[in-house]
Write a protein that holds these residues in place. Structure first.
Motif, PDB file in Angstrom:
ATOM      1  N   UNK A 328      35.372 144.549  15.235  1.00  0.00           N
ATOM      2  CA  UNK A 328      35.163 142.998  15.859  1.00  0.00           C
ATOM      3  C   UNK A 328      35.910 142.895  17.024  1.00  0.00           C
ATOM      4  N   UNK A 329      35.286 142.257  17.990  1.00  0.00           N
ATOM      5  CA  UNK A 329      35.931 141.957  19.290  1.00  0.00           C
ATOM      6  C   UNK A 329      35.197 140.726  19.946  1.00  0.00           C
ATOM      7  N   UNK A 330      35.913 139.673  20.556  1.00  0.00           N
ATOM      8  CA  UNK A 330      37.441 139.862  20.590  1.00  0.00           C
ATOM      9  C   UNK A 330      38.247 139.588  19.549  1.00  0.00           C
ATOM     10  N   UNK A 331      39.561 139.526  19.521  1.00  0.00           N
ATOM     11  CA  UNK A 331      40.482 139.240  18.423  1.00  0.00           C
ATOM     12  C   UNK A 331      41.017 137.771  18.705  1.00  0.00           C
ATOM     13  N   UNK A 332      41.293 137.126  17.439  1.00  0.00           N
ATOM     14  CA  UNK A 332      41.677 135.618  17.592  1.00  0.00           C
ATOM     15  C   UNK A 332      42.963 135.714  16.918  1.00  0.00           C
TER      16      UNK A 332
END
Length: 342
Positions: A328-332
């Motif tokens: 998954x992108x972007x990261x939070x």
């Protein structure tokens, strides 16, 4: 990991390519995505099908249409990737669904859009990016246009922008209670991705030809070079200080006397750089420039990229069975928290 779309429910009608990519993005951000597929067909599989609940329906039966409408009535958004008019003929068009849930965001993914002379004709990524100007811009000087995989139309200008549009419309609906239709066309999206290039052209900084410009391989300091082992490095030293670091690294400091941005010198610079790069292997060059600001990286294959040290440290890929898949992108990440790497 923070999941910013937790609490959002999306109904997705199974399809190919860009709409499933949108569904994957929304699911990876925490949304509950319910994928409606055709009864008797195998559930979607592969990386684009991640994070779904799957419901098989026969949309030629009235009771299954009613079931689909019940799911839609409890959803924040719907996404579909059929030709214009297909959902209406099924009895699941925007007006019908809006009547069941006024705040519903109705996301529509097509190549040509819901309107326009080409709206009802067939096409694929290559056709959509062709009329946007994007395909014409990619390729070597004097050569044919080069197809940039199906990244520009299907995914960048298609599924990615559909996801953005759906989330933006959900925010609007939550603020005012009224949903809307998101008409995401790959032709529009591909054109929008070209915004900077059109801006360069308008300012006189871009020639309407392939392989002769700053970012299309025309500049000797922004292109790929073949190494001694027939593998490649990517060089992107646009800024003067990075350019100087690169030229010193390859032992061509004498060429720093030539103005970097003077196109008249580009053929000479390119020939000299290519000759030097051809004397060592890709990995030798990568090792020489490791940790420097010369903006040099190895061009990795699909098999090599998941094993790269930086990608590994970031957790950019994960094994799914025997195959690698991008994560998954972007990261939070919460403020003050260390980023979690899987």
């Amino acid at each position: 990991m923070i999941k910013p779309l937790e609490g959002v429910t999306v109904v997705e009608f199974a399809g190919l390519g860009p709409a499933p990519f949108c569904g994957m993005l929304l699911a990876q951000m925490g949304a509950r995505v319910i994928c409606i597929g055709r009864e008797g067909a195998p559930p979607p599989s592969g990386p684009l099908a991640r994070g779904r609940e799957y419901v098989a329906l026969d949309l030629k039966r009235g009771e299954d249409i009613a079931r689909a409408l019940d799911l839609i009535a409890s959803a924040d958004a719907l996404i579909e990737g059929f030709r214009p008019g297909v959902m209406e003929r099924l009895g699941l068009g925007p007006e019908v669904c809006h009547a069941r849930r006024a705040s519903l965001v109705y996301g529509r993914m097509t190549g040509w859009g819901q309107t326009g002379p080409l709206a009802h004709t067939a096409g694929h990524d290559i056709n959509y990016i062709a009329i946007s100007g994007a395909l014409h811009a990619v390729g070597l000087a004097g050569g044919d246009p080069v197809v940039p995989l199906n990244l520009v139309g299907d995914f960048g200008g298609g599924g990615m922008l559909l996801a953005f549009g759906v989330v933006a419309a959900i925010l609007r609906a939550r603020a005012g209670g009224e949903g809307c239709v998101v008409d995401a066309a790959m032709t529009d999206g591909a054109a929008m991705l070209m915004s900077m290039i059109y801006g360069f052209q308008a300012a006189g900084h871009w020639q309407d030809a392939r392989g002769v410009n700053l970012l299309d391989g025309g500049a000797p300091f922004y292109r790929t070079y073949r190494c001694a082992d027939d593998r490649w490095i990517a060089v992107g030293c646009i800024e003067p200080q990075f350019y100087a670091a690169f030229m010193k690294g390859i032992g061509a400091e004498d060429l720093l006397d030539l103005p970097q941005r003077d196109r008249a010198h580009w053929p000479r610079l390119q020939a000299r750089i290519a000759g030097v790069i051809a004397t060592r292997t890709r990995d030798e060059w990568a090792a020489l420039f490791a940790g420097s600001d010369a903006c040099v990286t190895p061009v990795l294959s699909l098999a090599e990229a998941p094993l790269d040290a930086h990608n590994t440290a970031r957790g950019a890929f994960a094994k799914s069975g025997d195959a690698w898949a991008p994560e998954c992108a972007p990261r939070f990440v919460g403020y003050g928290q260390a980023e979690e790497v899987k």
